[in-house]
Design a protein around this motif. Structure first.
Motif, PDB file in Angstrom:
ATOM      1  N   GLU A 537       0.845  -1.200   0.000  1.00 31.43           N
ATOM      2  CA  GLU A 537       0.000   0.000   0.000  1.00 31.43           C
ATOM      3  C   GLU A 537       0.881   1.251   0.000  1.00 31.43           C
ATOM      4  OE1 GLU A 537      -2.605   2.198   3.349  1.00 31.43           O
ATOM      5  OE2 GLU A 537      -3.351   0.198   2.804  1.00 31.43           O
ATOM      6  N   SER A 547      -4.980   6.468  -0.377  1.00 31.52           N
ATOM      7  CA  SER A 547      -4.026   5.375  -0.589  1.00 31.52           C
ATOM      8  C   SER A 547      -4.503   4.489  -1.732  1.00 31.52           C
ATOM      9  CB  SER A 547      -3.866   4.547   0.696  1.00 31.52           C
ATOM     10  OG  SER A 547      -5.097   3.925   1.032  1.00 31.52           O
ATOM     11  N   ASN A 549      -3.203   0.338  -3.447  1.00 33.47           N
ATOM     12  CA  ASN A 549      -2.309  -0.792  -3.250  1.00 33.47           C
ATOM     13  C   ASN A 549      -2.081  -1.500  -4.571  1.00 33.47           C
ATOM     14  OD1 ASN A 549      -4.343  -3.039  -3.521  1.00 33.47           O
ATOM     15  ND2 ASN A 549      -5.252  -1.931  -1.787  1.00 33.47           N
TER      16      ASN A 549
END
Length: 803
Positions: A537, A547, A549
């Motif tokens: 991530e 965020s 990932n």
């Protein structure tokens, strides 16, 4: 003698008279002929021998010749016929002087034996073989256009070398409206012509006259000569200058620059030279104010702007222009000009920024007011009407709030990552012709908000790692990008926790939180772990943080780090396998089967079997792929009782690894009963040997060890926290992942039971492991189900058989 004496003086007298007469006859006698000129070569003039009284037959003998008093030989005598004929064409005009009434060609004809000289005179008569010609082909005359009609002009007369009626008789003139010809006769009878002007000339209508004068002789047929007469009419100042128009109406814009052309006057004079040279001047009726505002070029007639033209001060100018030629008696013409001043759009519109917000956040909603602008123009009418606009390719629009007041509002969502700032140009334009405009540029800066998640270049990463790597080795760099600014752009990297076989990913791998460098924390073994799948991530430092990932697939790449292990025939470490076979064994019988296993990958674990040493190479054969040792022929009495075979099992790695087994074969005379290789059948001998005893003891030991193994496995299984996943198999185990099926064979050896068990378990899809018992007299066979996964070991319980 007297008669003779008296007669001699008379005779001498008569002879003298005859001689004198002959001499006088030669000198005086002249033969006269007349021929026309230009006769062809070979033409006969007369028979000269006949006319002279000479015998034609004696002409050659008397050597008759003709001498012509001339520089050319025009005639000759034919000695065979006596004819006088033309040798070369005779041109009277060339032979005799021009205009000579008569032309003679004198000749002497001479004969010998006796010698006589005859004088011949040939008259050449004239024919009309020459045409009249003028001394000059072109005659030039200059006549003033004011010359009165009836005036005479002499022209060159024509010349004809022929005589009489063959000479020039008359002249003819081509048809002309203004000219005629009059023929005159000279004292010598020659003809010449005078050119008569029968109508007055006008140079402005026709400046040049071209005439053709023909001279005609009186011969038959007539001949003519031609000359061209060019009459150039000279100008007199008889035309006044004339303007193209009598009145000119001209429009000119106010504030026209100095030197601007107002009008190009053009007066024409049909005369030429100084009579057509024109000078332009103002008349007395043109005011001084007009003359101060405009300049008149006296040579070209150009009128240009000299002063300032202002529509508000003076709207109309009048002037009169005179054009005068420069002839001896000068003539002139005039015209009038009306010059109108046209109002122009000479005031630029103005723009004023009343308010302007900058910077603003990139997430400002639409219809948010950014600026307030006002516009104005001092002109009137269309020149005073203004329009305001901004560039079309911007997420803004103008909204009119009141007269000449506009608001700049947001029309589309803003994105700082695409365009961090805008240079907004306000342009105001009036509706004049030509339109005038003004502009002002303002810079709008956008402030960043955390509206972009970190982005990896790829959504899935496959990283290949060679087994036996060093701990701490850099595997790859997984770097994400965030287009935001400042803290919204600062990224931190994490490994999303995931356990595999009770092991956390953070214990196997480490990632640098600042730059995304991925490291291995341990040394990987392909035979235990083949792959790992986890997520990384990337998180920014915005508020709130965003965020994303990415999936990471770690693939462990195999090295050839495991040597083959020979599992059959079984022997203690470093010992020799002893086998017994009957000497009556048939050709092609299976003596032994060497089985080796390699825990490396399929490519590295491909086993090849070779004889390293053999007592008799003609007695045994070894299949390099399945390891079967068979007899190539039957034993003979000469063959030794003991045969030593050393077999090497080599894998396919680079470099290749290998294992060897030594088999000592002893031949016995006792017959052996054959059994199927797929069923456990005890060997029968004539006498109960020690081998049977050892086999019973071994079976009992293996059964005991198998029972203990089952109990230990059950205990370990109960203590495992994750029942779905079993611990990886021990490195001491020998695991075969080859899917090849080992062919059934008849095994004549002490390993028959083990081989039968190995084949049975392999067909069930299980992995078979054999380990030595502590005392070495027994061995343990473990059967494990084959795992279909790559990275995780199957959780099924292993079954263990004790033999």
């Amino acid at each position: 003698m007297a008669t003779h004496s008296s007669g001699d003086p008379v005779r001498r007298y008569v002879s003298a008279l005859l001689l004198i007469a002959a001499v006088l006859d030669c000198v005086v006698a002249v033969t006269h002929y007349s021929v026309p000129e230009e006769l062809e070569d070979g033409s006969v003039v007369a028979n000269l021998a006949s006319d002279l009284g000479l015998d034609v037959k004696t002409l050659s003998k008397r050597n008759m010749r003709l001498d012509i008093i001339s520089n050319k030989r025009y005639l000759d005598v034919n000695k065979d016929t006596g004819e006088l004929y033309i040798v070369e064409r005779i041109d009277r005009e060339y032979l005799c002087a021009l205009k000579t009434p008569t032309c003679y060609l004198k000749m002497e004809a001479t004969v010998e034996n006796p010698q006589r000289i005859f004088y011949i005179e040939l008259e050449i008569t004239d024919i009309n073989d020459n045409a009249p010609h003028f001394r000059r082909d072109t005659i030039h005359l200059d006549i003033i256009e004011s010359t009165p009609a009836g005036e005479r002009f002499s022209v060159n007369n024509a010349v004809d070398p022929d005589l009489g009626s063959n000479s020039v008789k008359t002249y003819l003139l081509s048809e002309s409206e203004h000219f005629d010809i009059e023929i005159q006769t000279g004292r010598d009878g020659s003809k010449f012509a005078d050119l008569i002007l029968k109508k007055s000339l006008d140079r402005e209508k026709r400046a040049v006259h071209h005439l053709i004068l023909n001279a005609v002789d009186g011969g038959v047929p007539t001949r003519t000569g031609t000359a061209s007469i060019t009459v150039r009419v000279l100008d007199t100042n008889d035309n006044a200058p004339i303007f193209d128009k009598d009145n000119y109406d001209i429009n000119i814009m106010e504030n026209a620059p100095f030197g601007s052309l107002v009008v190009q006057l053009n007066a024409t004079d049909l005369d030429e030279g100084t009579n057509a040279r024109i000078e332009y001047t103002y008349s007395l009726y043109t005011s001084e104010k007009t003359q101060a505002a405009f300049n008149l070029n006296p040579s070209t007639g150009e009128i240009t702007v000299k002063g300032t033209l202002n529509y508000e001060d003076f709207r109309n100018y009048e002037m009169e222009i005179i054009a005068t030629d420069k002839g001896a008696n000068s003539l002139s013409g005039q015209c009038k000009l009306n010059i109108f001043i046209i109002d122009m759009n000479d005031n630029h519109p103005e723009i004023s920024i009343k308010s302007f917000r900058s910077p603003i956040k990139e997430n400002e909603p639409t219809d948010t007011v950014i600026a307030v602008v006002s516009v104005s123009d001092k002109d009137f009418g269309d020149n005073g009407v203004v329009d305001l606009h901004i560039p079309d390719n911007m997420p803004f629009k103008l909204r009119e709030s009141s007269d000449n007041y506009y608001e700049l509002v947001v029309s589309e969502p803003l994105d700082r990552e695409k365009v961090p700032e805008y240079d907004i140009t306000f342009t105001v334009t009036d509706r004049g012709s030509p339109p005038l405009s003004d502009n002002e540029t303002m810079t709008l800066e956008l402030l960043d908000v955390n509206d972009n998640v970190p982005q990896f270049p790829q959504s899935f990463y496959t990283i290949r790692v060679l087994e036996n790597n060093a701990p701490g080795a850099l595997l790859s760099s997984l770097t994400a990008f965030d287009p935001d600014l400042h803290e919204n752009q600062y990224l931190v990297y994490f490994i999303i926790e995931k356990e595999i076989a009770n092991t956390s990913m953070s214990m196997l791998f480490s990632i640098n939180p600042e730059n995304g460098n991925l490291y291995a924390l341990k040394t990987f073994d392909f035979e235990i772990e083949k792959e790992f799948l986890f997520h990384i991530e990337a998180r920014d430092s915005g508020s709130p943080p965003l965020s994303s990932n990415v999936t990471v697939h770690i693939v462990i790449v195999d090295q050839n780090d495991n040597a083959p292990v020979i599992v059959s025939p079984w022997r203690a470490h470093g010992s020799v396998v002893e086998e017994r076979i009957p000497r009556s064994t048939d050709k092609g019988s299976l003596v032994a089967k060497v089985i080796a296993l390699d825990t490396d990958s399929v490519h590295n674990s491909r086993i090849t079997y070779l004889f390293l040493q053999v007592t008799d190479a003609t007695l045994f054969s070894l299949d390099q792929y399945n390891g079967e040792i068979r007899t190539m022929r039957m034993f003979s009495y000469r063959d030794p009782r003991h045969q030593r075979l050393v077999v090497v099992a080599k894998d396919n790695g680079q470099p290749a690894l290998s294992a060897t087994v030594t088999i000592k074969l002893s031949t016995v005379e006792t017959a052996v009963k054959a059994y199927s290789d797929m069923t456990e059948v005890p060997l029968e001998y004539d006498i109960f040997s020690d081998l049977n005893l050892y086999l019973v003891i071994g079976l009992g030991s293996v059964s005991f060890l198998l029972l203990i193994t089952i109990l230990v496995t059950i205990v370990l299984k109960c203590q495992t926290p994750n029942p779905s996943k079993a611990a990886p198999p021990s490195r001491n185990s020998v695991i075969s992942e080859r899917n090849s099926t080992i062919a059934d064979s008849t095994l004549v050896s002490n390993d028959a039971y083990w081989y039968s068990l190995f084949l049975a378990e392999t067909r069930k899809g299980k992995m078979v492991v054999r380990q030595p018992a502590p005392k070495g007299s027994r061995y343990i066979v473990s059967s494990l189900p084959r795992s279909t996964g790559v990275s995780e070991t199957s959780g099924s319980a292993a079954s263990t058989l004790q033999v």
